[in-house]
Motif scaffolding. Structure first.
Motif, PDB file in Angstrom:
ATOM      1  N   LEU A  84       6.990 -14.088   0.501  1.00  0.00           N
ATOM      2  CA  LEU A  84       5.938 -13.131   0.143  1.00  0.00           C
ATOM      3  C   LEU A  84       6.234 -11.739   0.691  1.00  0.00           C
ATOM      4  N   MET A  85       6.741 -11.668   1.895  1.00  0.00           N
ATOM      5  CA  MET A  85       7.088 -10.365   2.487  1.00  0.00           C
ATOM      6  C   MET A  85       8.216  -9.707   1.702  1.00  0.00           C
ATOM      7  N   ILE A  86       9.197 -10.482   1.284  1.00  0.00           N
ATOM      8  CA  ILE A  86      10.300  -9.935   0.485  1.00  0.00           C
ATOM      9  C   ILE A  86       9.776  -9.433  -0.865  1.00  0.00           C
ATOM     10  N   ALA A  87       8.883 -10.196  -1.476  1.00  0.00           N
ATOM     11  CA  ALA A  87       8.307  -9.777  -2.759  1.00  0.00           C
ATOM     12  C   ALA A  87       7.508  -8.489  -2.593  1.00  0.00           C
ATOM     13  N   LEU A  88       6.732  -8.378  -1.534  1.00  0.00           N
ATOM     14  CA  LEU A  88       5.963  -7.149  -1.287  1.00  0.00           C
ATOM     15  C   LEU A  88       6.885  -5.962  -1.026  1.00  0.00           C
ATOM     16  N   LEU A  89       7.983  -6.190  -0.335  1.00  0.00           N
ATOM     17  CA  LEU A  89       8.955  -5.111  -0.108  1.00  0.00           C
ATOM     18  C   LEU A  89       9.553  -4.625  -1.428  1.00  0.00           C
ATOM     19  N   VAL A  90       9.875  -5.540  -2.309  1.00  0.00           N
ATOM     20  CA  VAL A  90      10.429  -5.168  -3.611  1.00  0.00           C
ATOM     21  C   VAL A  90       9.413  -4.349  -4.400  1.00  0.00           C
ATOM     22  N   VAL A  91       8.165  -4.782  -4.406  1.00  0.00           N
ATOM     23  CA  VAL A  91       7.117  -4.042  -5.119  1.00  0.00           C
ATOM     24  C   VAL A  91       6.916  -2.666  -4.491  1.00  0.00           C
ATOM     25  N   GLN A  92       6.937  -2.584  -3.168  1.00  0.00           N
ATOM     26  CA  GLN A  92       6.732  -1.303  -2.490  1.00  0.00           C
ATOM     27  C   GLN A  92       7.822  -0.302  -2.856  1.00  0.00           C
ATOM     28  N   PHE A  93       9.052  -0.718  -2.834  1.00  0.00           N
ATOM     29  CA  PHE A  93      10.119   0.215  -3.145  1.00  0.00           C
ATOM     30  C   PHE A  93      10.217   0.512  -4.632  1.00  0.00           C
ATOM     31  N   ALA A  94       9.737  -0.388  -5.471  1.00  0.00           N
ATOM     32  CA  ALA A  94       9.619  -0.070  -6.899  1.00  0.00           C
ATOM     33  C   ALA A  94       8.555   1.008  -7.106  1.00  0.00           C
ATOM     34  N   LEU A  95       7.479   0.949  -6.344  1.00  0.00           N
ATOM     35  CA  LEU A  95       6.449   1.993  -6.430  1.00  0.00           C
ATOM     36  C   LEU A  95       6.965   3.335  -5.929  1.00  0.00           C
ATOM     37  N   VAL A  96       7.786   3.320  -4.896  1.00  0.00           N
ATOM     38  CA  VAL A  96       8.388   4.570  -4.410  1.00  0.00           C
ATOM     39  C   VAL A  96       9.280   5.170  -5.490  1.00  0.00           C
ATOM     40  N   TRP A  97      10.075   4.349  -6.123  1.00  0.00           N
ATOM     41  CA  TRP A  97      10.959   4.804  -7.198  1.00  0.00           C
ATOM     42  C   TRP A  97      10.143   5.384  -8.345  1.00  0.00           C
ATOM     43  N   HIS A  98       9.074   4.698  -8.728  1.00  0.00           N
ATOM     44  CA  HIS A  98       8.202   5.160  -9.811  1.00  0.00           C
ATOM     45  C   HIS A  98       7.513   6.474  -9.425  1.00  0.00           C
ATOM     46  N   ALA A  99       7.060   6.582  -8.198  1.00  0.00           N
ATOM     47  CA  ALA A  99       6.385   7.799  -7.743  1.00  0.00           C
ATOM     48  C   ALA A  99       7.338   8.993  -7.750  1.00  0.00           C
ATOM     49  N   ARG A 100       8.588   8.781  -7.412  1.00  0.00           N
ATOM     50  CA  ARG A 100       9.568   9.867  -7.471  1.00  0.00           C
ATOM     51  C   ARG A 100       9.756  10.352  -8.898  1.00  0.00           C
ATOM     52  N   HIS A 101       9.771   9.422  -9.838  1.00  0.00           N
ATOM     53  CA  HIS A 101       9.897   9.814 -11.240  1.00  0.00           C
ATOM     54  C   HIS A 101       8.666  10.573 -11.720  1.00  0.00           C
ATOM     55  N   ILE A 102       7.496  10.169 -11.278  1.00  0.00           N
ATOM     56  CA  ILE A 102       6.275  10.879 -11.645  1.00  0.00           C
ATOM     57  C   ILE A 102       6.304  12.293 -11.084  1.00  0.00           C
ATOM     58  N   ALA A 103       6.691  12.443  -9.825  1.00  0.00           N
ATOM     59  CA  ALA A 103       6.755  13.770  -9.206  1.00  0.00           C
ATOM     60  C   ALA A 103       7.774  14.653  -9.911  1.00  0.00           C
TER      61      ALA A 103
END
Length: 137
Positions: A27-46
């Motif tokens: 579960l921690m690994i899955a949450l880490l993957v989701v977190q860094f996917a959100l960072v990647w997405h947020a960079r694209h939005i910015a």
């Protein structure tokens, strides 16, 4: 063989123990993957918001304030939940226009003190209309 020795060799409860140890790690690994996917997405939005703002701010009649308004519109349309606490700065000179969008990425991974930022910058020459001789029309 005594009953005590047979109980020590038995596999009873092994699956439960493995489940208790492995599932939280997965579960921690899955949450880490989701977190860094959100960072990647947020960079694209910015970056998208900065490019849209640059397109408005660098035109002949545009201003830095027009670029900031456009960036805020783009952020509201795309990333108001992913990219929070955003700030937009725009600078326009006679030769160059630059827009920078910064923000904080929403937190999914439950680590106290984890603050992730995303930013995007767009820069380009300021447009001006000139005649063939190089003077103003």
């Amino acid at each position: 063989m005594s009953a005590y020795r047979r109980r020590l060799r038995s596999d009873r409860g092994a699956a439960s123990t493995q489940l208790v140890l492995v599932v939280p790690a997965l579960l921690m690994i899955a949450l880490l993957v989701v977190q860094f996917a959100l960072v990647w997405h947020a960079r694209h939005i910015a970056q998208y918001a900065a490019q849209r703002a640059l397109a408005v701010a660098r035109t002949q009649g545009g201003t830095a304030a027009d670029g900031q308004v456009q960036a805020r519109r783009s952020l509201a349309a795309l990333g108001s939940r992913v990219l929070t606490a955003s700030s937009v700065s725009a600078e326009r000179t006679a030769a160059r226009t630059t827009v920078r969008v910064d923000g904080t990425v929403i937190r999914v991974f439950p680590v106290p003190g984890l603050v992730l930022h995303a930013s995007g910058t767009a820069s380009g020459p300021t447009e001006k209309i000139t005649t063939l001789a190089g003077g103003q029309p």
